[in-house]
Design an enzyme around this catalytic site. Structure first.
Site, PDB file in Angstrom:
ATOM      1  N   TYR A 200     -33.134 -24.789 -22.047  1.00  0.00           N
ATOM      2  CA  TYR A 200     -33.382 -23.671 -21.118  1.00  0.00           C
ATOM      3  C   TYR A 200     -34.441 -24.019 -20.067  1.00  0.00           C
ATOM      4  O   TYR A 200     -34.136 -23.975 -18.861  1.00  0.00           O
ATOM      5  CB  TYR A 200     -33.729 -22.374 -21.884  1.00  0.00           C
ATOM      6  CG  TYR A 200     -34.104 -21.250 -20.938  1.00  0.00           C
ATOM      7  CD1 TYR A 200     -33.140 -20.605 -20.168  1.00  0.00           C
ATOM      8  CD2 TYR A 200     -35.433 -20.865 -20.768  1.00  0.00           C
ATOM      9  CE1 TYR A 200     -33.489 -19.595 -19.275  1.00  0.00           C
ATOM     10  CE2 TYR A 200     -35.789 -19.856 -19.885  1.00  0.00           C
ATOM     11  CZ  TYR A 200     -34.817 -19.223 -19.133  1.00  0.00           C
ATOM     12  OH  TYR A 200     -35.161 -18.239 -18.239  1.00  0.00           O
ATOM     13  N   LYS A 204     -33.748 -24.659 -16.020  1.00  0.00           N
ATOM     14  CA  LYS A 204     -34.400 -23.837 -14.991  1.00  0.00           C
ATOM     15  C   LYS A 204     -35.200 -24.725 -14.033  1.00  0.00           C
ATOM     16  O   LYS A 204     -35.223 -24.496 -12.826  1.00  0.00           O
ATOM     17  CB  LYS A 204     -35.322 -22.790 -15.630  1.00  0.00           C
ATOM     18  CG  LYS A 204     -34.627 -21.697 -16.413  1.00  0.00           C
ATOM     19  CD  LYS A 204     -33.685 -20.841 -15.611  1.00  0.00           C
ATOM     20  CE  LYS A 204     -34.357 -19.849 -14.709  1.00  0.00           C
ATOM     21  NZ  LYS A 204     -33.353 -18.948 -14.034  1.00  0.00           N
TER      22      LYS A 204
HETATM   23  N1  LIG Z   1     -36.177 -12.248 -19.362  1.00  0.00           N
HETATM   24  C1  LIG Z   1     -37.282 -12.915 -19.035  1.00  0.00           C
HETATM   25  O1  LIG Z   1     -38.352 -12.727 -19.625  1.00  0.00           O
HETATM   26  C2  LIG Z   1     -37.221 -13.899 -17.912  1.00  0.00           C
HETATM   27  C3  LIG Z   1     -36.071 -14.180 -17.194  1.00  0.00           C
HETATM   28  N2  LIG Z   1     -36.095 -15.085 -16.167  1.00  0.00           N
HETATM   29  C4  LIG Z   1     -34.905 -15.386 -15.371  1.00  0.00           C
HETATM   30  O2  LIG Z   1     -34.461 -14.172 -14.790  1.00  0.00           O
HETATM   31  C5  LIG Z   1     -33.052 -14.202 -14.630  1.00  0.00           C
HETATM   32  C6  LIG Z   1     -32.469 -12.950 -15.233  1.00  0.00           C
HETATM   33  O3  LIG Z   1     -32.799 -12.926 -16.618  1.00  0.00           O
HETATM   34  P1  LIG Z   1     -32.532 -11.667 -17.529  1.00  0.00           P
HETATM   35  O4  LIG Z   1     -32.244 -10.509 -16.690  1.00  0.00           O
HETATM   36  O5  LIG Z   1     -33.608 -11.597 -18.510  1.00  0.00           O
HETATM   37  O6  LIG Z   1     -31.227 -12.143 -18.300  1.00  0.00           O
HETATM   38  P2  LIG Z   1     -29.865 -11.374 -18.555  1.00  0.00           P
HETATM   39  O7  LIG Z   1     -29.106 -12.202 -19.517  1.00  0.00           O
HETATM   40  O8  LIG Z   1     -30.115  -9.964 -18.880  1.00  0.00           O
HETATM   41  O9  LIG Z   1     -29.181 -11.426 -17.132  1.00  0.00           O
HETATM   42  C7  LIG Z   1     -28.489 -12.535 -16.646  1.00  0.00           C
HETATM   43  C8  LIG Z   1     -27.230 -12.062 -15.980  1.00  0.00           C
HETATM   44  O10 LIG Z   1     -26.545 -13.223 -15.504  1.00  0.00           O
HETATM   45  C9  LIG Z   1     -25.181 -13.048 -15.816  1.00  0.00           C
HETATM   46  N3  LIG Z   1     -24.528 -14.329 -15.975  1.00  0.00           N
HETATM   47  C10 LIG Z   1     -24.696 -15.212 -16.969  1.00  0.00           C
HETATM   48  N4  LIG Z   1     -23.872 -16.231 -16.808  1.00  0.00           N
HETATM   49  C11 LIG Z   1     -23.183 -16.017 -15.676  1.00  0.00           C
HETATM   50  C12 LIG Z   1     -22.173 -16.706 -14.987  1.00  0.00           C
HETATM   51  N5  LIG Z   1     -21.693 -17.855 -15.449  1.00  0.00           N
HETATM   52  N6  LIG Z   1     -21.702 -16.184 -13.847  1.00  0.00           N
HETATM   53  C13 LIG Z   1     -22.165 -15.002 -13.392  1.00  0.00           C
HETATM   54  N7  LIG Z   1     -23.098 -14.294 -14.005  1.00  0.00           N
HETATM   55  C14 LIG Z   1     -23.592 -14.785 -15.140  1.00  0.00           C
HETATM   56  C15 LIG Z   1     -25.148 -12.268 -17.118  1.00  0.00           C
HETATM   57  O11 LIG Z   1     -23.893 -11.640 -17.325  1.00  0.00           O
HETATM   58  C16 LIG Z   1     -26.297 -11.325 -16.946  1.00  0.00           C
HETATM   59  O12 LIG Z   1     -25.865 -10.110 -16.402  1.00  0.00           O
HETATM   60  C17 LIG Z   1     -32.559 -15.484 -15.294  1.00  0.00           C
HETATM   61  O13 LIG Z   1     -32.291 -16.428 -14.292  1.00  0.00           O
HETATM   62  C18 LIG Z   1     -33.738 -15.919 -16.155  1.00  0.00           C
HETATM   63  O14 LIG Z   1     -33.766 -17.314 -16.284  1.00  0.00           O
HETATM   64  C19 LIG Z   1     -37.256 -15.707 -15.817  1.00  0.00           C
HETATM   65  C20 LIG Z   1     -38.409 -15.478 -16.485  1.00  0.00           C
HETATM   66  C21 LIG Z   1     -38.494 -14.554 -17.584  1.00  0.00           C
HETATM   67  C1  LIG Z   2     -41.182 -14.625 -34.432  1.00  0.00           C
HETATM   68  C2  LIG Z   2     -41.821 -15.567 -33.471  1.00  0.00           C
HETATM   69  C3  LIG Z   2     -43.059 -16.161 -34.022  1.00  0.00           C
HETATM   70  C4  LIG Z   2     -42.128 -14.949 -32.134  1.00  0.00           C
HETATM   71  C5  LIG Z   2     -40.897 -14.458 -31.451  1.00  0.00           C
HETATM   72  C6  LIG Z   2     -41.190 -14.157 -30.008  1.00  0.00           C
HETATM   73  C7  LIG Z   2     -40.276 -14.946 -29.107  1.00  0.00           C
HETATM   74  C8  LIG Z   2     -38.853 -14.511 -29.369  1.00  0.00           C
HETATM   75  C9  LIG Z   2     -40.704 -14.754 -27.656  1.00  0.00           C
HETATM   76  C10 LIG Z   2     -42.151 -15.226 -27.455  1.00  0.00           C
HETATM   77  C11 LIG Z   2     -42.246 -15.714 -26.021  1.00  0.00           C
HETATM   78  C12 LIG Z   2     -40.922 -15.383 -25.398  1.00  0.00           C
HETATM   79  C13 LIG Z   2     -40.462 -16.156 -24.165  1.00  0.00           C
HETATM   80  C14 LIG Z   2     -41.473 -16.084 -23.047  1.00  0.00           C
HETATM   81  O1  LIG Z   2     -41.795 -14.753 -22.726  1.00  0.00           O
HETATM   82  C15 LIG Z   2     -41.020 -16.804 -21.804  1.00  0.00           C
HETATM   83  C16 LIG Z   2     -39.609 -16.647 -21.430  1.00  0.00           C
HETATM   84  C17 LIG Z   2     -39.244 -16.890 -20.153  1.00  0.00           C
HETATM   85  C18 LIG Z   2     -37.907 -16.920 -19.751  1.00  0.00           C
HETATM   86  O2  LIG Z   2     -37.593 -17.357 -18.649  1.00  0.00           O
HETATM   87  C19 LIG Z   2     -36.843 -16.476 -20.658  1.00  0.00           C
HETATM   88  C20 LIG Z   2     -37.354 -15.768 -21.874  1.00  0.00           C
HETATM   89  C21 LIG Z   2     -38.578 -16.451 -22.486  1.00  0.00           C
HETATM   90  C22 LIG Z   2     -38.148 -17.849 -22.931  1.00  0.00           C
HETATM   91  C23 LIG Z   2     -39.108 -15.613 -23.671  1.00  0.00           C
HETATM   92  C24 LIG Z   2     -38.085 -15.603 -24.847  1.00  0.00           C
HETATM   93  C25 LIG Z   2     -38.608 -14.943 -26.107  1.00  0.00           C
HETATM   94  C26 LIG Z   2     -39.944 -15.538 -26.582  1.00  0.00           C
HETATM   95  C27 LIG Z   2     -39.745 -16.984 -26.981  1.00  0.00           C
END
Ligand SMILES: NC(=O)C1=CN([C@@H]2O[C@H](COP(=O)(O)OP(=O)(O)OC[C@H]3O[C@@H](n4cnc5c(N)ncnc54)[C@H](O)[C@@H]3O)[C@@H](O)[C@H]2O)C=CC1
Ligand SMILES: CC(C)CCC[C@@H](C)[C@H]1CC[C@H]2[C@@H]3[C@H](O)CC4=CC(=O)CC[C@]4(C)[C@H]3CC[C@]12C
EC number: 1.1.1.-
Length: 410
Positions: A200, A204
Site C-alpha cells: 500500500y 501510493k
Molecule cells: N482512509 C484514510 O485514512 C486515508 C486515505 N487516503 C487515500 O484517500 C483516498 C480515498 O480513501 P478512502 O476514502 O479512505 O477509501 P475508500 O475505499 O472508502 O474509497 C476509495 C474509492 O475508490 C474506489 N475504487 C477502488 N478501486 C477502484 C477502481 N479500480 N476504479 C474506480 N474506483 C475505484 C472505491 O470503490 C472507493 O469508492 C485513497 O486514495 C487513499 O489512499 C490517504 C490517507 C489516509
Molecule cells: C489492533 C492494532 C494494534 C491497531 C489497529 C489500528 C490500525 C488498524 C490502524 C492504526 C493506524 C491506521 C493507519 C493510519 O491511520 C494511516 C493510514 C493511511 C492511509 O493512507 C490508509 C489507512 C491507514 C494505513 C490507516 C489504516 C488503519 C491503521 C493501520
C-alpha cells in the site's frame, strides 16, 4: 530546508522500488507566499458556472465528502462527474441541484474508461484507490489500481487536454518507515528515511511520484499540466469504516475496548470534512497559482489533537458508551508482535480456503505503534487553507454519526 535520505518532501523509496518528488523550492519556485486569505470558503456567488470537475473514487469515504463539498463550495461548478467502481445510491439525491451530477461507473485500471470520463473536464481530483493494509487484496491488485490507475488518469489528462490534476496521496508515502522511526510533528521538509516494504505505501509513493513528475507535461492543445498531491494523515469522520469496526467490537466486548498501544505514541489524524475542503480549495487555487503550487505536496492537517490511535478513537467512542480499559497496554508488546505474526501466518495458510484479514498484522501494529504526526502551515501559506471545521465541530459531527449507528451503546 535540506533533505536527507528521502524525506517528508516525498523522496521516499520502497525496498526495490525507487520513488521521489521535488522540493518546495522546485521548478515552480516556492519563493513567494500566498497572502490573500480565502475566507470561510465560498467564492463570489455571482461567478459563472462553467467548470467541469471529475472526482475518481467519488463514492468512497473521502470521495463522497469531496463530492458534497464541491457542490456546496465551488460556485463555478457546471458539471460534476463522479467516477467509481461502485456507485452509491445517494448520488441520485444530488441530481436535482443546479450542478449537473454525472455518475460514471468505471474502473481506473481501464485506460479507455478513464479517458472517456476525463475528456472535457477542467479539473480531475483523483482520490480512487485501493486502501488495503490488511491483506485483503493481492499486492498485484493494489499496484494495478493505485499505480496503473494513476498512470491512466495522467495519460487521460494529457490526451484530452485536462490541465489540473489533484492527487490524494497519503502520509504513508513518508512513513512510518520499515525501521519504525518516529516522525514527530514534522512538516513537508522534515528529513525522514521514507523506506517501505508494504504494497500500500509503496504503491501510493509510486503513484504520487508519477503525478508530481507529470507536472509541466504538455497536454493536448499545448498547455502545461499542473499537478499536486495532498497527503492526509489518518482520516476520521462520518463514514469511517475502521471506526465503525472498533465501535462494533467494543459493543461485542460489553462496552469495553482494551488498550494495545501506549498512550504516548502520537498518531496523526485529520477530519474528513477538512480533507475534503483542502481538495476543493487546492483544486480551485491550482488554477490561479500554478507556478507556486504545481508539483507540490501538502500534508492535510487541522486542529485535531495529537493522541495515540486508540485514545483518539475514544474521543468519539467514549461519548457513545464505550470505555478504554487500562491506562497501560494490557498485552505486552512482544505478545502483540507474536499475535500479529500468527495472524499473518494464518492469513497465508487459509488463503486457499477463505479470506482471513484481521485488523492486527505486523504492518498495522508497526504503524499504530510508531509516532507519526504533522505540524505544518504549508497549505495555509500556499493557498490560504484554514480548516473549515474546528476540532469541536469535527468531534461533534463524528460522535453524532457513531451515535446514529444501529445499536448505539447508550
Ligand atoms: N482512509 C484514510 O485514512 C486515508 C486515505 N487516503 C487515500 O484517500 C483516498 C480515498 O480513501 P478512502 O476514502 O479512505 O477509501 P475508500 O475505499 O472508502 O474509497 C476509495 C474509492 O475508490 C474506489 N475504487 C477502488 N478501486 C477502484 C477502481 N479500480 N476504479 C474506480 N474506483 C475505484 C472505491 O470503490 C472507493 O469508492 C485513497 O486514495 C487513499 O489512499 C490517504 C490517507 C489516509
Ligand atoms: C489492533 C492494532 C494494534 C491497531 C489497529 C489500528 C490500525 C488498524 C490502524 C492504526 C493506524 C491506521 C493507519 C493510519 O491511520 C494511516 C493510514 C493511511 C492511509 O493512507 C490508509 C489507512 C491507514 C494505513 C490507516 C489504516 C488503519 C491503521 C493501520
Amino acid at each position: 530546508m535540506g533533505q536527507e535520505g528521502g524525506g517528508a518532501s516525498g523522496r521516499g523509496r520502497c525496498v526495490g522500488r525507487p520513488a521521489g518528488a521535488p522540493k518546495e523550492d522546485g521548478p515552480s519556485g516556492g519563493q513567494f507566499e500566498y497572502l490573500r486569505t480565502v475566507a470561510a470558503g465560498m467564492a463570489d456567488s455571482t461567478e459563472v458556472r462553467e467548470l467541469v470537475y471529475l472526482v475518481t473514487g467519488g463514492c468512497g469515504f473521502l470521495g463522497e465528502h469531496v463530492v458534497r463539498m464541491l457542490l456546496q463550495r465551488e460556485p463555478r461548478l457546471l458539471e460534476l462527474r463522479v467516477f467509481d467502481l461502485h456507485l452509491g445510491a445517494w448520488l441520485e439525491e444530488l441530481k436535482t441541484g443546479p450542478v449537473q451530477v454525472t455518475a460514471i461507473q468505471g474502473d481506473v485500471t481501464q485506460a479507455h474508461e478513464v479517458a472517456a470520463a476525463v475528456a472535457g473536464a477542467h479539473v480531475v481530483i483523483h482520490t480512487a484507490g485501493l486502501v488495503d493494509v490488511f491483506g485483503r487484496a493481492s499486492p498485484e491488485t493494489i499496484y494495478e489500481v493505485n499505480v496503473q490507475g494513476t498512470k491512466n488518469v495522467i495519460e487521460a489528462c494529457v490526451q484530452t487536454g485536462t490541465r489540473f490534476l489533484v492527487y490524494t496521496s497519503s502520509m504513508e508515502v513518508v512513513g512510518p518507515n520499515i525501521k519504525g522511526h518516529h516522525f514527530y510533528r514534522g512538516n513537508e521538509d522534515t528529513p525522514y528515511e521514507a523506506v517501505h516494504r508494504h504494497p500500500y505505501p509503496c504503491s501510493k509513493a509510486q503513484a504520487e511520484r508519477l503525478v508530481l513528475e507529470a507536472n509541466g507535461r504538455k497536454v493536448h492543445g499545448g498547455l502545461p499540466l499542473v499537478t499536486c498531491a495532498l497527503r492526509p494523515t489518518g482520516i476520521y469522520g462520518e463514514g469511517h469504516q475502521i471506526m465503525r469496526d472498533f465501535y462494533h467490537q467494543g459493543l461485542r466486548l460489553g462496552g469495553r475496548l482494551f488498550r494495545t498501544i501506549p498512550a504516548s505514541v502520537e498518531h496523526g489524524r485529520v477530519y474528513v470534512g477538512n480533507v475534503a475542503w483542502m481538495h476543493v480549495l487546492v483544486a480551485r487555487e491550482l488554477q490561479q497559482r500554478a507556478a507556486l503550487m504545481g508539483g507540490q505536496v501538502y500534508f492535510c492537517y487541522d486542529q485535531s489533537p495529537y493522541k495515540s490511535y486508540e485514545d483518539f478513537n475514544m474521543e468519539f467512542l467514549g461519548p457513545c458508551g464505550l470505555r478504554l480499559v487500562e491506562t497501560r497496554p494490557l498485552v505486552p508488546y512482544w505478545l502483540l508482535m507474536l499475535l500479529a505474526a500468527l495472524n499473518a501466518l494464518l492469513q497465508w495458510l487459509l488463503r486457499p480456503l477463505l479470506l482471513y484479514a484481521p485488523l492486527l498484522n505486523p504492518y498495522t501494529l508497526a504503524v499504530a505503534n510508531t509516532a507519526f504526526t504533522v505540524n505544518t502551515d504549508k497549505a495555509q501559506r500556499h493557498f490560504g487553507y484554514e480548516p473549515l471545521f474546528s476540532w469541536e465541530d469535527s468531534r461533534t459531527r463524528t460522535i453524532r454519526w457513531v451515535q446514529a449507528m444501529e445499536g448505539s451503546a447508550r
